[in-house]
Design a protein around this motif. Structure first.
Motif, PDB file in Angstrom:
ATOM      1  N   ASP A  45      39.258  40.301  35.608  1.00  0.00           N
ATOM      2  CA  ASP A  45      39.299  38.878  35.762  1.00  0.00           C
ATOM      3  C   ASP A  45      39.511  38.380  37.213  1.00  0.00           C
ATOM      4  O   ASP A  45      39.830  39.313  38.069  1.00  0.00           O
ATOM      5  CB  ASP A  45      40.704  38.323  35.165  1.00  0.00           C
ATOM      6  N   THR A  46      38.928  37.255  37.516  1.00  0.00           N
ATOM      7  CA  THR A  46      38.998  36.597  38.886  1.00  0.00           C
ATOM      8  C   THR A  46      39.735  35.545  38.922  1.00  0.00           C
ATOM      9  O   THR A  46      39.205  34.392  38.181  1.00  0.00           O
ATOM     10  CB  THR A  46      37.465  36.762  39.489  1.00  0.00           C
ATOM     11  N   GLY A  47      40.778  35.416  39.870  1.00  0.00           N
ATOM     12  CA  GLY A  47      41.498  34.115  39.993  1.00  0.00           C
ATOM     13  C   GLY A  47      41.131  33.611  41.325  1.00  0.00           C
ATOM     14  O   GLY A  47      40.722  34.328  42.291  1.00  0.00           O
ATOM     15  N   TYR A  48      40.892  32.275  41.525  1.00  0.00           N
ATOM     16  CA  TYR A  48      40.518  31.634  42.814  1.00  0.00           C
ATOM     17  C   TYR A  48      41.600  30.660  43.138  1.00  0.00           C
ATOM     18  O   TYR A  48      42.072  29.779  42.212  1.00  0.00           O
ATOM     19  CB  TYR A  48      39.263  30.708  42.411  1.00  0.00           C
ATOM     20  N   GLY A  63      36.862  38.119  32.415  1.00  0.00           N
ATOM     21  CA  GLY A  63      35.629  39.353  32.345  1.00  0.00           C
ATOM     22  C   GLY A  63      35.670  39.773  30.741  1.00  0.00           C
ATOM     23  O   GLY A  63      36.324  39.007  29.964  1.00  0.00           O
ATOM     24  N   GLY A  64      34.910  40.807  30.408  1.00  0.00           N
ATOM     25  CA  GLY A  64      34.980  41.294  29.111  1.00  0.00           C
ATOM     26  C   GLY A  64      33.539  40.989  28.446  1.00  0.00           C
ATOM     27  O   GLY A  64      32.619  40.190  29.068  1.00  0.00           O
ATOM     28  N   PRO A  65      33.643  41.257  27.173  1.00  0.00           N
ATOM     29  CA  PRO A  65      32.345  40.915  26.389  1.00  0.00           C
ATOM     30  C   PRO A  65      32.108  39.057  26.206  1.00  0.00           C
ATOM     31  O   PRO A  65      31.027  38.979  26.097  1.00  0.00           O
ATOM     32  CB  PRO A  65      32.510  41.462  24.902  1.00  0.00           C
ATOM     33  N   GLU A  66      33.175  38.563  26.320  1.00  0.00           N
ATOM     34  CA  GLU A  66      32.994  37.048  26.254  1.00  0.00           C
ATOM     35  C   GLU A  66      33.813  36.375  27.177  1.00  0.00           C
ATOM     36  O   GLU A  66      34.790  35.858  27.408  1.00  0.00           O
ATOM     37  CB  GLU A  66      33.752  36.619  24.667  1.00  0.00           C
TER      38      GLU A  66
END
Length: 94
Positions: A45-48, A63-66
């Motif tokens: 996961d990316t937090g901005y 992230g991940g499949p969806e």
């Protein structure tokens, strides 16, 4: 589970919950006119985060499949809430 998931990601502090000492700070970017610091968590996961002070989350991309993206960039903007037509309302207890 669906409602809990919506409540979780609707809270901007959720972005910070996945960050740890294994997270990676990425180069500063621009998003919707904001200078943001992307931080990628170990889970992908990316937090901005707002690059100014005070620091707060602007966007979360999972992230991940969806993969999903949730934005928190409309701080202090008025929101108009209108009651939906009765025909569009369901009883969640049913």
């Amino acid at each position: 589970d669906l409602v809990e998931g919506i409540i979780d990601v609707a809270d901007p502090s959720y972005v910070l919950s996945g960050l740890s000492d294994r997270s990676t700070k990425l180069p500063v970017q621009t998003f919707e006119g904001w200078q943001v610091i992307p931080v990628r968590a170990a889970n992908g996961d990316t937090g901005y985060l707002n690059a100014g002070l005070p620091v707060y989350p602007i966007r979360l991309v999972t992230g991940g499949p969806e993969p999903e993206a949730d934005n928190y960039d409309k701080f202090n903007e008025p929101v108009i809430v209108e009651e939906p037509p009765a025909g569009d309302v369901i009883n969640a207890d049913a």
